[in-house]
Design a protein around this motif. Structure first.
Motif, PDB file in Angstrom:
ATOM      1  N   SER A 255       0.829  -1.209   0.000  1.00 17.84           N
ATOM      2  CA  SER A 255       0.000   0.000   0.000  1.00 17.84           C
ATOM      3  C   SER A 255       0.865   1.262   0.000  1.00 17.84           C
ATOM      4  O   SER A 255       0.614   2.206  -0.759  1.00 17.84           O
ATOM      5  CB  SER A 255      -0.922  -0.010   1.229  1.00 17.84           C
ATOM      6  N   LYS A 256       1.899   1.286   0.829  1.00 16.27           N
ATOM      7  CA  LYS A 256       2.781   2.449   0.910  1.00 16.27           C
ATOM      8  C   LYS A 256       3.536   2.649  -0.405  1.00 16.27           C
ATOM      9  O   LYS A 256       3.718   3.779  -0.870  1.00 16.27           O
ATOM     10  CB  LYS A 256       3.778   2.266   2.056  1.00 16.27           C
ATOM     11  N   THR A 257       3.971   1.533  -1.020  1.00 16.44           N
ATOM     12  CA  THR A 257       4.697   1.622  -2.289  1.00 16.44           C
ATOM     13  C   THR A 257       3.786   2.161  -3.382  1.00 16.44           C
ATOM     14  O   THR A 257       4.197   2.991  -4.205  1.00 16.44           O
ATOM     15  CB  THR A 257       5.247   0.237  -2.685  1.00 16.44           C
TER      16      THR A 257
ATOM     17  N   LYS B 261      12.476   2.671  -3.843  1.00 12.72           N
ATOM     18  CA  LYS B 261      11.253   3.282  -3.324  1.00 12.72           C
ATOM     19  C   LYS B 261      10.534   2.326  -2.368  1.00 12.72           C
ATOM     20  O   LYS B 261       9.948   2.754  -1.370  1.00 12.72           O
ATOM     21  CB  LYS B 261      10.337   3.700  -4.479  1.00 12.72           C
ATOM     22  N   VAL B 262      10.584   1.043  -2.714  1.00  6.98           N
ATOM     23  CA  VAL B 262      10.017   0.049  -1.801  1.00  6.98           C
ATOM     24  C   VAL B 262      10.756   0.099  -0.468  1.00  6.98           C
ATOM     25  O   VAL B 262      10.151   0.173   0.605  1.00  6.98           O
ATOM     26  CB  VAL B 262      10.118  -1.375  -2.406  1.00  6.98           C
TER      27      VAL B 262
ATOM     28  N   GLU C 136      19.678  -4.050  -5.387  1.00  2.66           N
ATOM     29  CA  GLU C 136      19.892  -4.919  -6.556  1.00  2.66           C
ATOM     30  C   GLU C 136      19.462  -6.363  -6.282  1.00  2.66           C
ATOM     31  O   GLU C 136      19.169  -7.112  -7.211  1.00  2.66           O
ATOM     32  CB  GLU C 136      21.374  -4.914  -6.958  1.00  2.66           C
ATOM     33  N   GLY C 137      19.442  -6.764  -5.010  1.00  3.10           N
ATOM     34  CA  GLY C 137      19.091  -8.147  -4.699  1.00  3.10           C
ATOM     35  C   GLY C 137      17.711  -8.325  -4.116  1.00  3.10           C
ATOM     36  O   GLY C 137      17.367  -9.418  -3.650  1.00  3.10           O
ATOM     37  N   ILE C 138      16.886  -7.295  -4.154  1.00  8.09           N
ATOM     38  CA  ILE C 138      15.559  -7.353  -3.535  1.00  8.09           C
ATOM     39  C   ILE C 138      14.624  -8.273  -4.317  1.00  8.09           C
ATOM     40  O   ILE C 138      14.571  -8.240  -5.552  1.00  8.09           O
ATOM     41  CB  ILE C 138      14.957  -5.941  -3.452  1.00  8.09           C
ATOM     42  N   ILE C 139      13.868  -9.096  -3.575  1.00  5.73           N
ATOM     43  CA  ILE C 139      12.819  -9.917  -4.167  1.00  5.73           C
ATOM     44  C   ILE C 139      11.493  -9.409  -3.628  1.00  5.73           C
ATOM     45  O   ILE C 139      11.157  -9.600  -2.456  1.00  5.73           O
ATOM     46  CB  ILE C 139      13.006 -11.399  -3.822  1.00  5.73           C
ATOM     47  N   PHE C 140      10.766  -8.724  -4.497  1.00  9.13           N
ATOM     48  CA  PHE C 140       9.489  -8.115  -4.111  1.00  9.13           C
ATOM     49  C   PHE C 140       8.402  -8.428  -5.129  1.00  9.13           C
ATOM     50  O   PHE C 140       7.238  -8.533  -4.788  1.00  9.13           O
ATOM     51  CB  PHE C 140       9.686  -6.600  -3.977  1.00  9.13           C
ATOM     52  N   THR C 141       8.800  -8.609  -6.377  1.00  6.16           N
ATOM     53  CA  THR C 141       7.833  -8.811  -7.461  1.00  6.16           C
ATOM     54  C   THR C 141       7.953 -10.220  -8.051  1.00  6.16           C
ATOM     55  O   THR C 141       8.881 -10.969  -7.742  1.00  6.16           O
ATOM     56  CB  THR C 141       8.083  -7.796  -8.580  1.00  6.16           C
ATOM     57  N   HIS C 142       7.017 -10.534  -8.903  1.00  5.71           N
ATOM     58  CA  HIS C 142       6.981 -11.831  -9.566  1.00  5.71           C
ATOM     59  C   HIS C 142       8.252 -12.057 -10.386  1.00  5.71           C
ATOM     60  O   HIS C 142       8.885 -13.127 -10.314  1.00  5.71           O
ATOM     61  CB  HIS C 142       5.747 -11.893 -10.476  1.00  5.71           C
ATOM     62  N   SER C 143       8.664 -11.058 -11.155  1.00  7.41           N
ATOM     63  CA  SER C 143       9.850 -11.198 -12.003  1.00  7.41           C
ATOM     64  C   SER C 143      11.116 -11.317 -11.157  1.00  7.41           C
ATOM     65  O   SER C 143      12.053 -12.039 -11.527  1.00  7.41           O
ATOM     66  CB  SER C 143       9.970 -10.002 -12.956  1.00  7.41           C
ATOM     67  N   GLN C 144      11.155 -10.641 -10.024  1.00  3.62           N
ATOM     68  CA  GLN C 144      12.325 -10.741  -9.152  1.00  3.62           C
ATOM     69  C   GLN C 144      12.420 -12.124  -8.517  1.00  3.62           C
ATOM     70  O   GLN C 144      13.522 -12.621  -8.269  1.00  3.62           O
ATOM     71  CB  GLN C 144      12.260  -9.653  -8.076  1.00  3.62           C
ATOM     72  N   PHE C 145      11.273 -12.758  -8.264  1.00  3.43           N
ATOM     73  CA  PHE C 145      11.291 -14.129  -7.772  1.00  3.43           C
ATOM     74  C   PHE C 145      11.967 -15.050  -8.778  1.00  3.43           C
ATOM     75  O   PHE C 145      12.825 -15.866  -8.436  1.00  3.43           O
ATOM     76  CB  PHE C 145       9.873 -14.623  -7.487  1.00  3.43           C
ATOM     77  N   TYR C 146      11.593 -14.920 -10.071  1.00  7.23           N
ATOM     78  CA  TYR C 146      12.202 -15.786 -11.088  1.00  7.23           C
ATOM     79  C   TYR C 146      13.673 -15.457 -11.309  1.00  7.23           C
ATOM     80  O   TYR C 146      14.477 -16.322 -11.665  1.00  7.23           O
ATOM     81  CB  TYR C 146      11.410 -15.714 -12.394  1.00  7.23           C
TER      82      TYR C 146
END
Length: 548
Positions: A39-41, A122-123, A200-210
Motif C-alpha cells: 500500500s505504501k509503495t 522506493k520500496v 539490486e538483490g531485492i525480491i518483491f515482485t513476480h519477475s524478481q522471484f524468477y
C-alpha cells in the motif's frame, strides 16, 4: 501456556534449530506488514485508486509486479532520455533509440535495470519503523531469541531486526556478491529476499522471484543445505512464499521417505486463526501433509518468552548435574551446601569458606529456582509441585540461604548472579495471592534488595513492572490486598534498593500517560515513598502528581 514439544527444546539446546522469520515477527518493532508495504509503495509511485483491503485478496508477488510495470510505464521515457544524454547521444529528438541494434539492446537493458532498481529503492524507503506502532513489551520478549543456541537465521525480511538480536552473526543476502568469500562455518543471518541496503538483490515482485530462481543458485543451494542438516522453526511466516516453496517442495520430494517427523515446525497465532477463518483447521492439515508440525499460540512474543524459559530450564537441569560432578571431585562441599538447604530439618545450613565454590552455589540456586523439578532428581530426591516456580517452602529456603551466603561472602554482592537471584525473589512474590505468603515472600525480597551493590546497575522496565505488580498486592488497610505485607512495607520501604526503585519509577513514567494511568494502590505507595524516602535519581513527581 503453549504446548511446546520437549523434543524441540532439546533440539534448540543442541544448536540444530534454525529460526525462519517472516514479517509477522518484525511488525512488533514498528515495521510494515507485506500488505502495508504494498500500500505504501503504491502511494509512493502515484497509485491512489487501490483499496487497502483489496490488497489482501490477491497474490502479493503479482500485485507488486503490477506496481513495478506501472512505475516502468510512467517513467520509461524520462529514464531513456536520461541515459541517452548520459552517453552523449542526445539530439533534437531522443524519442528513438540509436539504430545500432546491439547498442539499442544494451541501452534498453540499462533502462529496465535502472527502473527496477529505482522501484526497489522506493520500496525500501518504506521499510522503516513507525514509532507509534512499536510494542516495547513485545520487543523485550522477542529479543530473548538471542539467548538461544542459534547458529543460523533465515529471514524474508529486509530490515535489521535479526542483526540487532544477533550482532555477532554475519549477514548474507542476494545482490552483494559475497557468496564466494563466505565461510559456511560462521554464524549467519541469511536474508533470502534481500537487504534494505542492497536494492539490486531485492525480491518483491513476480519477475524478481524468477530472477532469484535463475540467477542466485548459491542461495537456493544454501537453503537446501540448511533444510537438510537442521531443524527449521518458522515464525511470523505464512508459507505462501514462492521462493521457499520451490526449494522446500524439492527437498520434500528428495527426502520424503526418510524425513523425520520433527524436522519442520511452524508457529501459528490467534492472528492466523482470524485470518484463515473457517479454513484454519484445513490450513493446518495442509501443513501437516507436508510434514510441518504446527505449534498454536496466542502471539509470537508470548511464544518466544516461554520457549526461552523452557530452554533455560532444560539447560539448567543438565548443567547442574555437571556442576555436582565438577565441584565435588575433591571435598564434596558443593553437594553438602545444597543438601543442607533442602534436606536440613533444623535449618543449620552449611556455608563453605571458599568464595569460588559459594559463587557456584549461588548460580545453582538460580537454576533450581528456574527448574524446580531438579529437586526431584539426585541427590535431592524431593517431592515438589510440577510448575515453573518452586513451592513456597523451597522458595523461602533458596532466598534465606542466599541472604546468609552473601553475608558470609561479601564479594558475591557485586555479582550479576546476585542481582538475578534478587530479581527472582521479586518475581516469586507475584506467583501467589495468599495474603500471608505475599508477606513472607516480600520479606525475603527486602532482605536481598537491601544488600545490593548498585554501582553498575541501570533501571530496567521489566523489573519496574514486577515491583509495580507487587506493590499493587500490598496495602496496610485496603480490602482484597495483603495487609500483613502492607504493614511490612510501611516499616521497610527504605530497604528497597535504589536500583529497584529507579526501575519502578522508570516504569511508572511509561504508564502515567496511559488512559488507565497508575493503579490506586500504587498511588498510595507513591505518596508513602515521597514522604519517607530520598533517592539520588530524578523522580518525575510533577508528571505523577498530574496523574494523581
Amino acid at each position: 501456556m503453549t504446548e511446546i514439544q520437549k523434543r524441540l527444546i532439546k533440539q534448540i539446546n543442541n544448536g540444530v534449530v534454525v529460526p525462519f522469520v517472516g514479517a509477522g515477527y518484525s511488525r512488533y518493532y514498528g515495521y510494515p506488514s507485506w500488505n502495508e508495504l504494498l500500500s505504501k509503495t503504491a502511494k509512493k509511485i502515484g497509485v491512489e485508486d487501490l483499496e487497502y483491503d483489496d490488497l489482501g485478496k490477491g497474490d502479493p508477488l503479482q500485485i507488486a509486479q503490477s506496481l513495478l510495470h506501472h512505475y516502468k510505464t510512467e517513467n520509461y521515457k524520462e529514464k531513456k532520455e536520461s541515459i541517452i544524454m548520459e552517453i552523449g547521444m542526445e539530439g533534437p529528438d531522443t524519442s528513438e533509440l540509436p539504430t545500432n541494434e546491439l547498442l539499442s539492446k544494451v541501452i534498453e537493458g540499462e533502462i529496465q535495470d535502472r527502473l527496477e532498481n529505482d522501484f526497489s529503492r522506493k520500496v525500501l524507503e518504506e521499510v522503516h519503523i513507525s514509532e507509534h506502532r512499536k510494542d516495547n513489551e513485545a520487543i523485550k520478549k522477542l529479543d530473548k531469541l538471542s539467548k538461544l543456541e542459534i547458529s543460523h537465521v533465515l529471514t524474508t525480511n529486509y530490515e535489521e531486526v535479526m542483526e540487532k538480536i544477533f550482532p555477532q552473526h554475519k549477514v548474507l543476502s542476494p545482490g552483494t556478491n559475497r557468496e564466494l568469500t563466505w565461510n559456511d562455518s560462521e554464524k549467519s543471518i541469511i536474508k533470502i529476499h534481500g537487504d534494505k541496503n542492497s536494492p539490486e538483490g531485492i525480491i518483491f515482485t513476480h519477475s524478481q522471484f524468477y530472477k532469484f530462481i535463475h540467477d542466485f543458485g548459491y542461495f537456493r543451494s544454501k537453503l537446501y543445505t540448511l533444510f537438510s542438516s537442521n531443524v527449521i522453526l518458522m515464525m511470523g511466516y505464512g508459507f505462501n512464499d514462492l521462493t521457499i516453496h520451490q526449494t522446500y517442495f524439492q527437498f520434500i520430494r528428495d527426502y520424503s521417505d526418510e524425513l523425520r517427523e520433527d524436522k519442520f515446525y511452524m508457529v501459528l497465532t490467534a492472528y492466523d486463526k482470524e485470518k484463515w477463518g473457517t479454513y484454519y483447521e484445513y490450513y493446518i492439515k495442509f501443513l501437516n501433509s507436508y510434514k510441518i508440525n504446527v505449534i498454536e499460540t496466542v502471539d509470537l512474543p508470548s511464544f518466544i518468552d516461554q520457549l526461552v524459559d523452557e530452554a533455560e530450564i532444560e539447560r539448567a537441569s543438565t548443567d547442574i548435574s555437571g556442576q555436582f560432578e565438577h565441584q565435588d571431585k575433591d571435598s564434596g562441599e558443593f553437594t553438602k551446601a545444597l543438601l543442607s538447604i533442602f534436606k536440613s530439618e533444623d535449618e543449620k545450613w552449611y556455608i563453605s569458606d571458599d568464595a569460588y565454590l559459594n559463587k557456584n552455589v549461588l548460580e545453582a540456586l538460580i537454576k533450581i529456582y528456574k527448574g524446580p523439578y531438579i529437586l526431584k532428581g539426585k541427590p535431592f530426591n524431593l517431592e515438589n509441585e510440577n510448575s515453573n516456580n518452586p513451592d513456597h517452602e523451597y522458595g523461602l529456603k533458596i532466598f534465606d540461604y542466599a541472604t546468609e551466603l552473601v553475608n558470609s561472602t561479601n564479594s558475591l554482592i557485586k555479582t550479576r548472579d546476585f542481582v538475578k537471584l534478587t530479581n527472582l525473589s521479586l518475581d516469586f512474590i507475584n506467583h501467589t495471592n495468599d495474603f500471608y505468603w505475599i508477606d513472607s515472600r516480600l520479606e525475603r525480597f527486602l532482605n536481598l534488595s537491601n544488600l545490593l551493590n548498585e554501582e553498575y546497575l541501570e533501571a530496567d522496565l521489566e523489573i519496574g513492572k514486577l515491583l509495580y505488580d507487587v506493590l499493587e498486592k500490598c496495602h496496610p488497610r485496603r480490602y482484597m490486598t495483603s495487609n500483613p505485607a502492607g504493614r511490612t512495607l510501611l516499616d521497610r520501604i527504605k530497604d528497597i534498593s535504589t536500583y529497584h526503585m529507579s526501575s519502578y519509577f522508570a516504569y511508572i513514567e511509561t504508564i502515567s500517560d496511559n488512559v488507565w494511568g497508575i493503579g490506586t494502590v500504587n498511588l498510595y505507595w507513591l505518596e508513602v515513598i515521597k514522604e519517607h524516602c530520598e533517592y539520588t535519581f530524578d523522580i518525575p513527581w510533577d508528571k505523577i502528581e498530574n496523574t494523581i
